[in-house]
Design a protein around this motif. Structure first.
Motif, PDB file in Angstrom:
ATOM      1  N   THR A  77     145.735  27.594   2.958  1.00  0.00           N
ATOM      2  CA  THR A  77     145.797  28.778   3.857  1.00  0.00           C
ATOM      3  C   THR A  77     145.058  29.813   3.326  1.00  0.00           C
ATOM      4  O   THR A  77     145.201  30.898   3.649  1.00  0.00           O
ATOM      5  CB  THR A  77     147.512  28.945   3.371  1.00  0.00           C
ATOM      6  OG1 THR A  77     147.695  29.275   1.923  1.00  0.00           O
ATOM      7  CG2 THR A  77     148.572  28.102   3.927  1.00  0.00           C
ATOM      8  N   SER A  84     145.688  33.788  10.346  1.00  0.00           N
ATOM      9  CA  SER A  84     145.338  32.879  11.195  1.00  0.00           C
ATOM     10  C   SER A  84     144.853  33.294  12.586  1.00  0.00           C
ATOM     11  O   SER A  84     144.087  32.619  12.864  1.00  0.00           O
ATOM     12  CB  SER A  84     146.551  32.139  11.419  1.00  0.00           C
ATOM     13  OG  SER A  84     147.427  31.305  10.177  1.00  0.00           O
ATOM     14  N   PHE A 104     140.476  28.213   6.398  1.00  0.00           N
ATOM     15  CA  PHE A 104     140.604  28.515   7.584  1.00  0.00           C
ATOM     16  C   PHE A 104     139.377  28.535   8.290  1.00  0.00           C
ATOM     17  O   PHE A 104     139.148  27.919   9.547  1.00  0.00           O
ATOM     18  CB  PHE A 104     141.339  29.985   7.930  1.00  0.00           C
ATOM     19  CG  PHE A 104     142.896  29.738   7.844  1.00  0.00           C
ATOM     20  CD1 PHE A 104     143.620  28.536   7.456  1.00  0.00           C
ATOM     21  CD2 PHE A 104     143.563  30.994   7.541  1.00  0.00           C
ATOM     22  CE1 PHE A 104     144.747  28.537   7.275  1.00  0.00           C
ATOM     23  CE2 PHE A 104     145.037  30.954   7.477  1.00  0.00           C
ATOM     24  CZ  PHE A 104     145.610  29.972   7.356  1.00  0.00           C
TER      25      PHE A 104
END
Length: 393
Positions: free
Chosen positions: A266, A306, A271
């Motif tokens: 994460t 995100s 990402f």
């Protein structure tokens, strides 16, 4: 009313001829579509193992009920039988949700396997042929849910699941998971060196599933592929362009294939790496908003970060029962949906109660309003074109 629509369509076609760029009609107005299209203007209603709050999970009836209740996608977990048939079943073991214990002829099939570093004992799907699995009956997982359907439904295969979606009266997407691929590849072998992931993608291709997210092909037969195993998603990215979702467990559970920590997968750097292979993540909801002692705390920045990498967020799992609802929601699942959609801003929700989420969304952001607005806009454009043309006659 029909004649007005016909005139509107003709006038729009005239506009297309003189426009600098092509005019793409709304999906709901295309003449080649016989089914209501997938909605894409609000977070996706993902039927977690079907409508498993009402029916035993991953059964044909659970999926059909979810479609009736308004699911955008029906979700399933894909495992394999001893003879290599892909089945819809969540657990590696049959013990919790089937009547395997009542089948004395299978007593000798109990085994102990190492699964993600732990020894687990039970009746595993990989030790039974499809014919044997079909002889079992599925039960409701939770004792506080409706038990009247216990023993009435059998395990279904991946192709049955796909057929249910394709047979729906409107466009319904599928959301299959490549479940425990490391374990399955260790214990189930297919001809000519094929892997679990190969068989999974072959099945999707057989039924015409293809296309990048929101492409014309994808909208015709929508699908997300999900997995907790990053290497599986990277591997299949070379086999299909269908959108993929990286599932993320709680902070204490590493990835099953690469043994990476929650914090690593994460991170911004991860990402930035994984966005080339997936369109989103599917995290456990309490990793987004911690809830010690069943009270919500300050949300983390997981959703914000995100979205900064253009990754959708589809958390799991939303359930109606008080035992699953945090105290902040006053035992009201609608309050929970309101919080996650309006405040946290998620892009899809895995729910055991498809009908509840659908009712909430129709109450707050109805599909019919979007359709009506599009229709009015179409008629207004046609009227403006007509007025413009008349001024030159």
């Amino acid at each position: 009313m029909t004649s007005v629509r016909t005139v509107s369509s003709i006038l729009l076609l005239l506009l297309v001829e003189c426009a600098a760029r092509p005019f793409y009609p709304l999906p709901s107005r295309r003449n080649d579509r016989s089914k209501q299209p997938l909605q894409t203007f609000r977070p996706y209603n993902i039927a977690h193992r079907g409508s498993c709050g009402e029916f035993p999970e991953e059964t044909a009836s659970a999926y059909k009920r979810a479609i009736e209740e308004g699911a955008d996608f029906i979700e399933t977990d894909i495992l394999a039988s001893k003879d290599g048939i892909l089945i819809c079943f969540h657990d590696l073991r049959l013990d919790a949700t089937t009547d395997i214990a009542q089948h004395k002829k299978f007593e000798s099939r109990k085994r102990t396997y190492e699964v993600q570093g732990k020894n687990i004992t039970g009746y595993f799907t990989i030790d039974f042929t499809l014919e044997e699995l079909k002889s079992l009956r599925v039960n409701q997982r939770h004792p506080f849910r409706d038990q009247q359907y216990n023993g009435k439904f059998s395990i279904i295969i991946f192709e049955d699941f796909i057929s249910i979606a394709l047979g729906a009266p409107r466009v319904v997407g599928i959301y299959p998971e490549i479940k425990n691929p490391v374990f399955i590849n260790q214990h189930v072998k297919w001809p000519i060196g094929k892997k679990f992931e190969d068989k999974f993608v072959d099945t999707l291709k057989k039924y015409g599933y293809k296309g990048t997210y929101l492409s014309k092909q994808w909208l015709k037969q929508p699908a997300f592929i999900q997995s907790f195993a990053p290497t599986s998603l990277i591997y299949i990215s070379h086999l299909t362009d269908l959108p993929k979702i990286l599932l993320i467990d709680d902070a204490t559970t590493p990835t099953q294939d690469t043994n990476q920590s929650y914090w690593e997968i994460t991170s911004n750097s991860y990402f930035d790496f994984i966005k080339d292979y997936v369109v989103g993540i599917g995290p456990w909801k309490d990793s987004i908003v911690p809830a010690p002692n069943n009270y919500l705390q300050t949300p983390t920045d997981l959703v914000t970060r995100s979205h900064a990498y253009n990754l959708q967020v589809h958390p799991f799992t939303y359930r109606n029962e008080n035992v699953f609802l945090h105290f902040n929601f006053s035992q009201d699942p609608y309050n929970e949906y309101e919080y996650w959609i309006k405040k946290i801003g998620v892009d899809g929700l895995f729910t055991d109660f498809t009908g509840s989420l659908h009712h909430y969304q129709e109450w707050t952001n109805p599909f019919s309003m979007g359709e009506e607005s599009a229709s009015k806009l179409l008629d207004k454009i046609a009227y403006m074109i007509s007025k413009f043309r008349n001024s030159y006659n």
